[in-house]
Write an enzyme that holds these catalytic residues in place. Structure first.
Site, PDB file in Angstrom:
ATOM      1  N   LYS A   1    -132.683  28.903  26.507  1.00  0.00           N
ATOM      2  CA  LYS A   1    -131.428  28.196  26.818  1.00  0.00           C
ATOM      3  C   LYS A   1    -131.720  26.722  27.101  1.00  0.00           C
ATOM      4  CE  LYS A   1    -131.776  29.677  31.566  1.00  0.00           C
ATOM      5  NZ  LYS A   1    -131.557  30.786  32.488  1.00  0.00           N
TER       6      LYS A   1
ATOM      7  N   TYR B   1    -135.707  -2.406  43.305  1.00  0.00           N
ATOM      8  CA  TYR B   1    -134.361  -2.422  43.892  1.00  0.00           C
ATOM      9  C   TYR B   1    -134.380  -1.933  45.334  1.00  0.00           C
ATOM     10  CZ  TYR B   1    -132.230  -3.093  39.291  1.00  0.00           C
ATOM     11  OH  TYR B   1    -131.846  -3.593  38.083  1.00  0.00           O
TER      12      TYR B   1
HETATM   13  C1  LIG Z   1    -132.829  31.482  32.674  1.00  0.00           C
HETATM   14  C2  LIG Z   1    -132.806  32.952  32.767  1.00  0.00           C
HETATM   15  C3  LIG Z   1    -133.986  33.685  32.688  1.00  0.00           C
HETATM   16  C4  LIG Z   1    -135.350  33.038  32.617  1.00  0.00           C
HETATM   17  O1  LIG Z   1    -135.745  32.566  33.877  1.00  0.00           O
HETATM   18  P1  LIG Z   1    -137.213  31.992  34.103  1.00  0.00           P
HETATM   19  O2  LIG Z   1    -137.304  31.824  35.557  1.00  0.00           O
HETATM   20  O3  LIG Z   1    -137.276  30.691  33.376  1.00  0.00           O
HETATM   21  O4  LIG Z   1    -138.131  32.994  33.540  1.00  0.00           O
HETATM   22  C5  LIG Z   1    -133.886  35.055  32.704  1.00  0.00           C
HETATM   23  N1  LIG Z   1    -132.686  35.677  32.797  1.00  0.00           N
HETATM   24  C6  LIG Z   1    -131.539  34.996  32.888  1.00  0.00           C
HETATM   25  C7  LIG Z   1    -130.257  35.727  32.986  1.00  0.00           C
HETATM   26  C8  LIG Z   1    -131.552  33.620  32.886  1.00  0.00           C
HETATM   27  O5  LIG Z   1    -130.407  32.946  32.972  1.00  0.00           O
END
Ligand SMILES: *Cc1c(COP(=O)(O)O)cnc(C)c1O
Length: 359
Positions: free
Chosen positions: A35, A252
């Site tokens: 994702k 800054y």
């Molecule tokens: C993002 C996600 C994962 C993966 O999580 P990690 O900590 O990166 O392994 C697994 N399951 C779901 C539902 C997620 O949204």
């Protein structure tokens, strides 16, 4: 000359990390979680390095369609399911597996016109209170889905809020185990659970962050014993140097004032590249083999580091913001966030180079 900043994606390291995950996930199959455009690494370019996976898990339909168009024929899981009933047409067309987490989705599936039954991952709310059916109604949902002609295989899915802690999975896991008499295929482990709670691995694990070489807990020390490698290096160069006297300030807001004479370097990387603006003085930055300290506020396009004790720094010396020499988790921890966020936030304007040493 382009501005001297770039992100390097190490395709070999992605491939290597998948094999490390494989070694630690027993008999379970692996959903490689992609994702957010592969946690900022670019799905289109990295998926071939991960093609030894059993499936890819993504968030939205566009990511799934991209993988199909690129030629991936294996399973694809929509982690958050579909957002409207019309999406079921696309799920059908591209043979996607979808999670199901809400009542309305049951009716949508029942009433859709599909060419073949779809595989569903039925989400159990085991305590995170984000998505999923409550424990009290879960069995009934499974029974409803089992009767639908549009439904093929059914898998129990749940997600842990605290997989990086020793005791954090105990309570949710007890809830999940109440449904073992249903004998469903089961998929509950994310990266943290895959490494640290092996009894949660079941049929499929869903690993994201480990593939990218960062820690599920946000602390690099927690994954030091595993031979994971950074998948992303963000690097730039020294574009100016200054000797400053005691009492002089940097950047800054004059957030840092020197108490002694110092030598500082200006680096072509700022918050518009995805570097965290709230990184405090002392956040590690790698320069010429040394961990230097960030000093002063991060600007949009530049930041400053202390090179007083760093020899041989010149204009054009390479600086690594995170990557193979400096774990992204160490930078994230200093800045009060996690490696996930820094990698996902890599800005569009940063040129990305995909590197592969072996074919
Ligand atoms: C993002 C996600 C994962 C993966 O999580 P990690 O900590 O990166 O392994 C697994 N399951 C779901 C539902 C997620 O949204």
């Amino acid at each position: 000359m382009p501005r001297p900043i770039s992100a390097i994606i190490h395709l070999d390291n992605l491939q290597h990390n998948l094999s490390v995950v494989r070694q630690h996930s027993g008999q379970a199959k692996i959903w490689s979680v992609m994702k957010a455009d592969g946690y900022g690494h670019g799905i289109k370019h990295i998926w071939p390095a991960l093609k030894a996976t059993d499936g890819f898990a993504v968030l939205d339909l566009q990511e799934a369609i991209l993988l199909r168009e690129e030629g991936w024929k294996g399973p694809i899981l929509l982690l958050e399911g579909f957002f409207q009933p019309q999406d079921l047409g696309v799920i059908d067309q591209y043979h996607l597996t979808t999670s199901v987490h809400s009542e309305w989705q049951l009716y949508a599936i029942e009433n859709a016109q599909l060419s073949t039954p779809i595989s569903v991952y039925v989400k159990l709310n085991s305590g995170m209170n984000r998505l999923g059916f409550p424990v009290s109604g879960y069995q009934n949902v499974i029974e409803q889905l089992a009767k639908m002609e549009n439904v093929g295989s059914i898998t129990l899915m749940s997600h842990f809020a605290n997989s990086d802690s020793h005791t954090g999975v105990i309570e949710p896991f007890e809830k999940i185990k109440q449904f073992s008499h249903l004998s469903l295929q089961t998929c509950i482990a994310n990266s943290g659970a895959t490494l640290w709670h092996k009894d949660t691995q079941y049929d499929w694990v869903r690993t994201g962050i480990l593939l990218y070489g960062a820690s599920p807990s946000g602390k690099s020390a927690d994954i030091q014993q595993y031979p994971l490698k950074a998948a992303m290096t963000l690097q730039s160069e020294v574009i100016a140097m200054h000797d400053i006297a005691a009492g002089e300030s940097i950047g800054y807001g004059s957030r840092f004032t020197a108490s002694k004479p110092m030598r500082i370097a200006t680096v072509a990387c700022g918050y518009a590249d995805g570097y965290p603006r709230h990184a405090p003085n002392g956040t590690p930055v790698w320069c010429n083999g040394t961990r230097c300290a960030l000093l002063g506020a991060v600007s949009m396009d530049m930041l400053s580091i202390d090179i007083t004790h760093c020899s041989d720094v010149k204009l054009g010396t390479t600086v690594e913001l995170w990557g193979q020499n400096l774990p992204v988790d160490d930078v994230a921890q200093a800045a009060g966030t996690i490696g996930y966020e820094l990698m996902c936030a890599l800005a569009k304007r940063v040129p990305v180079r995909y590197e592969k040493s072996v074919e």
